[in-house]
Motif scaffolding. Structure first.
Motif, PDB file in Angstrom:
ATOM      1  N   VAL A  33     101.879 110.266  88.732  1.00 33.98           N
ATOM      2  CA  VAL A  33     100.873 109.629  89.599  1.00 33.98           C
ATOM      3  C   VAL A  33      99.929 110.674  90.178  1.00 33.98           C
ATOM      4  N   GLU A  34     100.483 111.814  90.571  1.00 31.93           N
ATOM      5  CA  GLU A  34      99.653 112.885  91.120  1.00 31.93           C
ATOM      6  C   GLU A  34      98.637 113.368  90.090  1.00 31.93           C
ATOM      7  N   ALA A  35      99.084 113.528  88.847  1.00 32.72           N
ATOM      8  CA  ALA A  35      98.178 113.975  87.787  1.00 32.72           C
ATOM      9  C   ALA A  35      97.075 112.951  87.544  1.00 32.72           C
ATOM     10  N   ILE A  36      97.421 111.678  87.557  1.00 34.57           N
ATOM     11  CA  ILE A  36      96.424 110.624  87.333  1.00 34.57           C
ATOM     12  C   ILE A  36      95.401 110.601  88.452  1.00 34.57           C
ATOM     13  N   LEU A  37      95.870 110.681  89.707  1.00 41.33           N
ATOM     14  CA  LEU A  37      94.952 110.640  90.849  1.00 41.33           C
ATOM     15  C   LEU A  37      94.053 111.870  90.882  1.00 41.33           C
ATOM     16  N   THR A  38      94.575 112.995  90.392  1.00 44.76           N
ATOM     17  CA  THR A  38      93.772 114.219  90.381  1.00 44.76           C
ATOM     18  C   THR A  38      92.703 114.179  89.292  1.00 44.76           C
ATOM     19  N   LYS A  39      93.097 113.782  88.074  1.00 43.63           N
ATOM     20  CA  LYS A  39      92.179 113.832  86.930  1.00 43.63           C
ATOM     21  C   LYS A  39      91.320 112.573  86.786  1.00 43.63           C
ATOM     22  N   LYS A  40      91.828 111.435  87.298  1.00 44.57           N
ATOM     23  CA  LYS A  40      91.113 110.158  87.188  1.00 44.57           C
ATOM     24  C   LYS A  40      90.640 109.897  85.758  1.00 44.57           C
ATOM     25  N   PRO A  41      91.555 109.857  84.783  1.00 51.63           N
ATOM     26  CA  PRO A  41      91.152 109.675  83.384  1.00 51.63           C
ATOM     27  C   PRO A  41      90.584 108.286  83.130  1.00 51.63           C
ATOM     28  N   CYS A  66      91.199 106.457  80.513  1.00 45.76           N
ATOM     29  CA  CYS A  66      92.300 105.625  80.033  1.00 45.76           C
ATOM     30  C   CYS A  66      93.623 106.243  80.492  1.00 45.76           C
ATOM     31  N   PRO A  67      94.172 105.753  81.588  1.00 42.43           N
ATOM     32  CA  PRO A  67      95.404 106.337  82.135  1.00 42.43           C
ATOM     33  C   PRO A  67      96.590 106.291  81.180  1.00 42.43           C
ATOM     34  N   ILE A  68      96.672 105.258  80.339  1.00 40.82           N
ATOM     35  CA  ILE A  68      97.828 105.156  79.438  1.00 40.82           C
ATOM     36  C   ILE A  68      97.809 106.293  78.423  1.00 40.82           C
ATOM     37  N   ASP A  69      96.651 106.515  77.775  1.00 42.95           N
ATOM     38  CA  ASP A  69      96.531 107.653  76.862  1.00 42.95           C
ATOM     39  C   ASP A  69      96.859 108.954  77.582  1.00 42.95           C
ATOM     40  N   PHE A  70      96.344 109.076  78.807  1.00 44.19           N
ATOM     41  CA  PHE A  70      96.555 110.290  79.587  1.00 44.19           C
ATOM     42  C   PHE A  70      98.045 110.524  79.843  1.00 44.19           C
ATOM     43  N   MET A  71      98.759 109.447  80.241  1.00 44.07           N
ATOM     44  CA  MET A  71     100.188 109.580  80.553  1.00 44.07           C
ATOM     45  C   MET A  71     100.993 109.987  79.322  1.00 44.07           C
ATOM     46  N   VAL A  72     100.678 109.370  78.184  1.00 48.28           N
ATOM     47  CA  VAL A  72     101.398 109.702  76.952  1.00 48.28           C
ATOM     48  C   VAL A  72     101.229 111.175  76.622  1.00 48.28           C
ATOM     49  N   ASN A  73      99.990 111.646  76.632  1.00 48.09           N
ATOM     50  CA  ASN A  73      99.722 113.034  76.289  1.00 48.09           C
ATOM     51  C   ASN A  73     100.242 113.991  77.361  1.00 48.09           C
ATOM     52  N   GLU A  88      96.159 115.769  72.234  1.00 47.81           N
ATOM     53  CA  GLU A  88      95.269 116.592  73.026  1.00 47.81           C
ATOM     54  C   GLU A  88      95.945 116.908  74.347  1.00 47.81           C
ATOM     55  N   THR A  89      95.559 117.992  74.976  1.00 46.68           N
ATOM     56  CA  THR A  89      96.108 118.302  76.290  1.00 46.68           C
ATOM     57  C   THR A  89      95.460 117.385  77.306  1.00 46.68           C
ATOM     58  N   PRO A  90      96.138 117.171  78.453  1.00 49.89           N
ATOM     59  CA  PRO A  90      95.551 116.314  79.485  1.00 49.89           C
ATOM     60  C   PRO A  90      94.156 116.746  79.889  1.00 49.89           C
ATOM     61  N   MET A  91      93.917 118.064  80.003  1.00 49.16           N
ATOM     62  CA  MET A  91      92.613 118.501  80.447  1.00 49.16           C
ATOM     63  C   MET A  91      91.529 118.153  79.437  1.00 49.16           C
ATOM     64  N   SER A  92      91.836 118.289  78.139  1.00 48.89           N
ATOM     65  CA  SER A  92      90.823 117.957  77.139  1.00 48.89           C
ATOM     66  C   SER A  92      90.548 116.465  77.132  1.00 48.89           C
ATOM     67  N   ARG A 115      84.890  96.913  77.492  1.00 50.71           N
ATOM     68  CA  ARG A 115      85.265  98.190  78.060  1.00 50.71           C
ATOM     69  C   ARG A 115      86.786  98.278  78.123  1.00 50.71           C
ATOM     70  N   ARG A 116      87.300  99.477  78.177  1.00 51.63           N
ATOM     71  CA  ARG A 116      88.743  99.665  78.201  1.00 51.63           C
ATOM     72  C   ARG A 116      89.279  99.391  79.591  1.00 51.63           C
ATOM     73  N   GLU A 117      90.406  98.699  79.655  1.00 54.07           N
ATOM     74  CA  GLU A 117      91.029  98.437  80.940  1.00 54.07           C
ATOM     75  C   GLU A 117      91.717  99.707  81.427  1.00 54.07           C
ATOM     76  N   SER A 118      91.778  99.860  82.734  1.00 52.43           N
ATOM     77  CA  SER A 118      92.435 101.028  83.292  1.00 52.43           C
ATOM     78  C   SER A 118      93.266 100.633  84.495  1.00 52.43           C
ATOM     79  N   ILE A 119      94.229 101.484  84.793  1.00 53.59           N
ATOM     80  CA  ILE A 119      95.067 101.267  85.957  1.00 53.59           C
ATOM     81  C   ILE A 119      94.636 102.254  87.018  1.00 53.59           C
ATOM     82  N   CYS A 120      94.320 101.777  88.199  1.00 53.53           N
ATOM     83  CA  CYS A 120      93.789 102.639  89.244  1.00 53.53           C
ATOM     84  C   CYS A 120      94.708 102.649  90.452  1.00 53.53           C
ATOM     85  N   ALA A 121      94.663 103.755  91.184  1.00 53.36           N
ATOM     86  CA  ALA A 121      95.376 103.802  92.461  1.00 53.36           C
ATOM     87  C   ALA A 121      94.653 102.899  93.445  1.00 53.36           C
ATOM     88  N   GLU A 122      95.366 102.536  94.509  1.00 53.60           N
ATOM     89  CA  GLU A 122      94.768 101.666  95.515  1.00 53.60           C
ATOM     90  C   GLU A 122      93.535 102.305  96.101  1.00 53.60           C
TER      91      GLU A 122
END
Length: 397
Positions: free
Chosen positions: A27-35, A37-44, A64-68, A116-123
């Motif tokens: 969750v911290e990584a997602i909130l920091t990077k705000k990708p 597509c969070p699902i792709d981001f989490m897998v990688n 790919e790495t999360p940063m890329s 558009r692609r659906e995404s999961i966002c923090a509150e």
């Protein structure tokens, strides 16, 4: 199996697999990077961070790495940016309520092209929404002054402006606990309070299987309980009163309204740095975050002394960026260079561990940025003291 037994079994499984800390990391990584597509981001992210644990997964795509991924998503955002009104309209069209989704036929649920692609966002926190929900608790002038005094020494509040600090003073409320009271229990999922200690001592423990490990002792001015509020995760540790304790407390709404964004930003940067420091390579997620919250940043110019041989020491230093030269005065009065340190290395621990004066002078070589922990906090961070005791003598500074 009763409901209580099911909860106990699930809690034991979470502890055994260390899933609480994993959830916090993701969750911290997602909130920091705000990708995009969070699902792709989490897998990688998982593939990249845990290569051994994920080695059996069939990789059907180029990893790919999360940063890329973040950079790719960022570029795509710039090229295909939609106006806010268009986004809102599309989101309304795409989101189905639970009742509507149940009524959709099986055929209509087959994959279909989307705009558009659906995404999961923090509150998302709306200032207007939460302003009206903040509860102002009346306090005496001395209590307001005491809260201000505590907050001035605390990392979570050091960045607040005058109005934000006033909001903190208005919304905090007092709670008292007796010796042995469990203020927070590890694994609880209903964490809704953040605590600052007015007086007393609170010990923080982590259950690792059957072993209970003391990771920090908190005293007046320290705070705890933020993880569950920042990430919506279960409580990551147990916090137990050691003697009578007075706590100034913030509820979930007040905490998020004033502290959430800046707290995540600061601790994420600090934690990312700590993960690159070999000294901390074996610490778990909670211990890294605990140290992150205790760090203060300071900059020095070229040739400026960070500490001086013979002086009393009250800080432990980590080099965030830059280099330092360590020198010692010899018996004949000459100055001898004894070591050079660079980014990720540390100094200043010996004076705090032994109460001896500084054993060398440490001087900036070029621009220097350090992170430091003061003596009081250092003494309370059990996890870092144990590491440094084992490594004592490496620098002798």
């Amino acid at each position: 199996m009763t409901s209580k037994e099911v909860k106990t079994e699930l809690r034991e499984y979470l502890d055994e697999k260390k899933l609480n800390s994993l959830f916090v990391t993701i969750v911290e990584a997602i909130l920091t990077k705000k990708p995009q597509c969070p699902i792709d981001f989490m897998v990688n992210f998982l593939l990249d961070k845990y290569p051994n644990e994920t080695s059996s997964i069939e990789k059907r795509f180029v990893k790919e790495t999360p940063m890329s991924l973040v950079m790719a998503a960022s570029n795509k955002d710039e090229e295909e940016e939609l106006s806010e009104s268009e986004e809102e309209e599309e989101e309304e069209e795409e989101v189905l309520s639970v009742e509507e989704e149940r009524s959709v036929s099986k055929e209509s649920r087959n994959p279909r092209p989307k705009k558009r692609r659906e995404s999961i966002c923090a509150e998302k926190l709306s200032d207007d929404k939460y302003d009206s929900d903040l509860k102002v608790i009346e306090k005496s002038e001395s209590e307001m002054s005491r809260i201000s005094e505590i907050c001035m020494k605390n990392m979570f509040f050091s960045h607040l402006d005058e109005q934000q600090m006033k909001t903190i003073q208005d919304t905090m409320f007092l709670i008292e606990h007796a010796d042995g009271d469990v203020i927070i229990r590890q694994g609880d999922e209903d964490g809704d309070k953040f605590y600052c200690i007015d007086s007393g001592v609170v010990d923080i423990f982590i259950n690792d299987g059957e072993e209970r490990k003391l990771v920090k002792t908190c005293q007046a001015g320290d705070s705890f309980g933020e993880l569950a509020l920042l990430y919506g995760a279960p409580r990551a540790a147990s916090c137990i009163a050691s003697g009578d304790v007075r706590l100034w407390t913030l509820d979930r709404i007040s905490f998020k309204r004033v502290l959430m964004k800046t707290t995540i930003d600061v601790r994420t940067v600090n934690k990312s740095f700590l993960e690159m420091v070999p000294l901390f390579s074996n610490l778990d997620e909670y211990e890294l975050l605990t140290i992150s919250d205790a760090l203060h940043e300071e900059s020095f110019e070229d040739s400026q002394a960070v500490l001086t041989e013979g002086e009393a020491g009250d800080k432990f230093y980590l080099i965030k960026e830059g280099n330092v030269v360590c020198t010692k005065r010899q018996r004949d009065g000459s100055i001898k260079e004894v070591k050079r340190l660079t980014t990720g290395e540390y100094f200043g621990e010996l004076a705090l561990l032994t109460d001896k004066p500084r054993q060398a002078t440490v001087t900036a070589e070029g621009s220097l940025t350090v992170l430091w922990i003061n003596r009081e906090t250092f003494n309370n961070l059990v996890c870092i003291k144990e590491l440094l005791v084992r490594n004592m003598g490496t620098y002798n500074i």
